[in-house]
Enzyme design. Structure first.
Site, PDB file in Angstrom:
ATOM      1  N   VAL A 118       1.685 -17.334  -6.705  1.00 28.61           N
ATOM      2  CA  VAL A 118       1.078 -17.655  -5.417  1.00 28.61           C
ATOM      3  C   VAL A 118      -0.368 -18.089  -5.692  1.00 28.61           C
ATOM      4  O   VAL A 118      -1.087 -17.426  -6.453  1.00 28.61           O
ATOM      5  CB  VAL A 118       1.105 -16.443  -4.465  1.00 28.61           C
ATOM      6  CG1 VAL A 118       0.529 -16.823  -3.103  1.00 28.61           C
ATOM      7  CG2 VAL A 118       2.534 -15.927  -4.292  1.00 28.61           C
ATOM      8  N   LYS A 133       3.055 -20.637  -2.404  1.00 25.76           N
ATOM      9  CA  LYS A 133       3.930 -19.984  -3.393  1.00 25.76           C
ATOM     10  C   LYS A 133       4.713 -21.063  -4.107  1.00 25.76           C
ATOM     11  O   LYS A 133       5.379 -21.875  -3.466  1.00 25.76           O
ATOM     12  CB  LYS A 133       4.860 -19.003  -2.665  1.00 25.76           C
ATOM     13  CG  LYS A 133       5.832 -18.313  -3.587  1.00 25.76           C
ATOM     14  CD  LYS A 133       6.059 -16.865  -3.181  1.00 25.76           C
ATOM     15  CE  LYS A 133       7.274 -16.637  -2.382  1.00 25.76           C
ATOM     16  NZ  LYS A 133       7.521 -15.234  -2.077  1.00 25.76           N
ATOM     17  N   ASP A 227      13.541  -5.300   0.009  1.00 25.54           N
ATOM     18  CA  ASP A 227      12.546  -5.217  -1.060  1.00 25.54           C
ATOM     19  C   ASP A 227      11.214  -4.725  -0.489  1.00 25.54           C
ATOM     20  O   ASP A 227      10.156  -5.269  -0.796  1.00 25.54           O
ATOM     21  CB  ASP A 227      12.394  -6.604  -1.707  1.00 25.54           C
ATOM     22  CG  ASP A 227      11.843  -6.529  -3.123  1.00 25.54           C
ATOM     23  OD1 ASP A 227      11.833  -5.425  -3.703  1.00 25.54           O
ATOM     24  OD2 ASP A 227      11.424  -7.584  -3.643  1.00 25.54           O
TER      25      ASP A 227
HETATM   26  P1  ADP Z   1       7.764 -13.270  -5.093  1.00 27.79           P
HETATM   27  O1  ADP Z   1       8.602 -13.738  -3.945  1.00 27.79           O
HETATM   28  O2  ADP Z   1       7.797 -14.250  -6.234  1.00 27.79           O
HETATM   29  O3  ADP Z   1       8.072 -11.851  -5.510  1.00 27.79           O
HETATM   30  P2  ADP Z   1       5.579 -12.513  -3.409  1.00 27.79           P
HETATM   31  O4  ADP Z   1       5.808 -13.238  -2.141  1.00 27.79           O
HETATM   32  O5  ADP Z   1       5.971 -11.084  -3.481  1.00 27.79           O
HETATM   33  O6  ADP Z   1       6.256 -13.307  -4.616  1.00 27.79           O
HETATM   34  O7  ADP Z   1       4.061 -12.634  -3.786  1.00 27.79           O
HETATM   35  C1  ADP Z   1       3.526 -12.048  -4.967  1.00 27.79           C
HETATM   36  C2  ADP Z   1       2.114 -11.555  -4.711  1.00 27.79           C
HETATM   37  O8  ADP Z   1       1.286 -12.654  -4.314  1.00 27.79           O
HETATM   38  C3  ADP Z   1       1.996 -10.545  -3.590  1.00 27.79           C
HETATM   39  O9  ADP Z   1       2.204  -9.241  -4.065  1.00 27.79           O
HETATM   40  C4  ADP Z   1       0.561 -10.756  -3.116  1.00 27.79           C
HETATM   41  O10 ADP Z   1      -0.337 -10.043  -3.941  1.00 27.79           O
HETATM   42  C5  ADP Z   1       0.329 -12.249  -3.321  1.00 27.79           C
HETATM   43  N1  ADP Z   1       0.610 -13.015  -2.099  1.00 27.79           N
HETATM   44  C6  ADP Z   1       1.804 -13.473  -1.673  1.00 27.79           C
HETATM   45  N2  ADP Z   1       1.702 -14.154  -0.536  1.00 27.79           N
HETATM   46  C7  ADP Z   1       0.392 -14.139  -0.188  1.00 27.79           C
HETATM   47  C8  ADP Z   1      -0.367 -14.668   0.917  1.00 27.79           C
HETATM   48  N3  ADP Z   1       0.206 -15.368   1.878  1.00 27.79           N
HETATM   49  N4  ADP Z   1      -1.692 -14.432   0.932  1.00 27.79           N
HETATM   50  C9  ADP Z   1      -2.279 -13.722  -0.054  1.00 27.79           C
HETATM   51  N5  ADP Z   1      -1.629 -13.198  -1.127  1.00 27.79           N
HETATM   52  C10 ADP Z   1      -0.316 -13.398  -1.197  1.00 27.79           C
END
Ligand code: ADP
Length: 405
Positions: A118, A133, A227
């Site tokens: 991200v 992302k 999750d």
């Molecule tokens: P994945 O789907 O690959 O597991 P996530 O959506 O869980 O990825 O995002 C991983 C990390 O990125 C999160 O734990 C957070 O720290 C950061 N993150 C994700 N989306 C955002 C957002 N919209 N704004 C700020 N940080 C974000």
């Protein structure tokens, strides 16, 4: 615990199933040029590190249900068609802007998860600073499915204030870029910054937000998140608290989840680890209630409740064999909070409350109306603490290659 039960656990923890057993998903786009995905999922921010932890995520075997699978595949195809219609533009503050990757200027990586990285990104056309992302299209069906599921859920959850808002997506031959509202950081990283407990009043507001988001997903879209954990709970300096990452969420059939999918071992409910009939999962949203309970204990104490375990297997065994974790009496939590966590961590899922019941709990009722300065608290934490060291070791390379295409 008898031998037989051990055997059941071992079977469920066995490696990924044969390809024929997995859901078929084909992205009808040009060949993937991205090669196999980097090790991002293995180096994702860990909530707690076991000395030699084998894997953060478990890929549980997918049972053979040809009917369920073919319905699922058809749905995935349909999802893909719908999503493809919505790519290539971003809709921000009600305005629609055509967008391509070259319009996204990276300002650095802000996180990584199971499906990709991200980034904080400036949208060149408007100057908006957003989160993007990036998910590689490796051709791995499970990962593709996660990408689609995540996109599908965020796109349709635009009317829930407790779910991260999506501005749109850009699909290239090698990647899917999901543009989202930029939040500050996740509860997992906040915990690491603070290196101690998060105050009950903040967790009260977080509980209201997450239970509301989960109820919305269930009631409005028939979806279970699967999750729930601190790294999927995002906060920002406006005091907003939102749920993210719907990559492994699943559709409910008669209110039950019919597919197993992956999940984070550490937060997994007992009925998902050891279902009565392992070939036929039919747990429900109460599995997410358990994960919320574990997350609350972790954030309220500053310690993951199974922190001394060396492997995921040990965690899962303890979840099944031991009494559930609880809030320690010595830490002066309110009786409401203790009782709420106890309810969430009811081992027998048939006795565990569902969302409507939880929403009636005095802990939630109190925090629905109480004014809490989450914004002030969040800003103070961000100012006074240092960002935890990133576990990424290739983010520079990623940045250069990603946004200079
Ligand atoms: P994945 O789907 O690959 O597991 P996530 O959506 O869980 O990825 O995002 C991983 C990390 O990125 C999160 O734990 C957070 O720290 C950061 N993150 C994700 N989306 C955002 C957002 N919209 N704004 C700020 N940080 C974000």
């Amino acid at each position: 615990m008898g031998k037989q039960r051990w055997c059941v656990i071992v079977i469920q923890l066995s490696p990924a199933p044969a390809p024929s057993q997995r859901a078929a998903l084909q992205l009808p786009l040009a060949n993937d040029g991205g090669g196999s995905r980097s090790s991002s999922s293995e180096s994702s921010p860990q909530h707690h590190t076991y000395p030699s932890r084998p894997r953060h995520m478990l890929n549980l075997p997918t049972p053979q249900y040809s009917l369920v699978k073919s319905v699922e595949n058809a749905e995935i195809d349909q999802k893909l068609q719908e999503i493809m219609k919505q790519t290539g533009y971003l809709k921000i503050d009600g305005q629609r802007y055509p967008a391509e990757v070259s319009d996204l200027i990276s300002e650095g990586e802000i996180g990584s998860g199971t499906c990709g990285q991200v980034f904080k990104v400036r949208f060149k056309k408007t100057g908006h600073v957003i989160a993007v992302k990036q998910m590689r299209r490796t051709g791995n069906k499970d990962e593709n499915k996660r990408i689609l599921m995540d996109l599908d859920v965020v796109l349709k959850s635009h009317d829930c204030p407790y779910i991260i808002q999506c501005y749109g997506a850009i699909v290239t031959n090698t990647d899917v870029f999901i543009a989202m509202e930029l939040m500050g950081t996740c509860a997992e990283k906040l915990k690491k910054r603070i290196q101690g407990p998060i105050p009950e009043r903040i967790l009260g507001k977080m509980t209201v937000a997450i239970v509301s988001a989960l109820l919305y997903l269930k009631e409005k879209h028939g979806v279970i998140h699967r999750d729930v954990k601190p790294s999927n709970i995002l906060l920002d300096n406006k005091g907003q608290i939102k749920l993210c990452d719907f990559g492994i969420s699943g559709r409910l059939v008669d209110s039950k989840a019919k597919t197993r999918s992956a999940g984070c071992a550490a937060y997994m409910a007992p009925e998902r680890i050891d279902p009565p009939d392992p070939s036929k999962p039919d747990y429900d949203i109460r599995a997410d209630v358990w994960s919320l309970g574990i997350s609350l204990v972790e954030l309220a104490t500053g310690q993951f409740p199974y922190k001394n375990c060396k492997t995921d297997f040990e965690v899962l065994t303890k979840v099944l064999q031991e009494d559930p974790p609880s809030l320690p009496l010595s830490m002066d939590f309110s009786l409401d909070f203790q009782s709420f966590v106890k309810d969430c961590l009811t081992k027998d899922h048939r006795k565990r409350p569902k969302y409507h019941k939880l929403l009636e709990h005095s802990f939630i009722r109190r925090y629905e109306v109480l004014v809490v300065d989450v914004a002030g608290w969040f800003q103070a934490v961000m100012e006074r603490t240092e960002s935890p060291r990133s576990s990424q070791c290739y983010s520079q390379h990623q940045l250069h290659s990603l946004f200079s295409r």
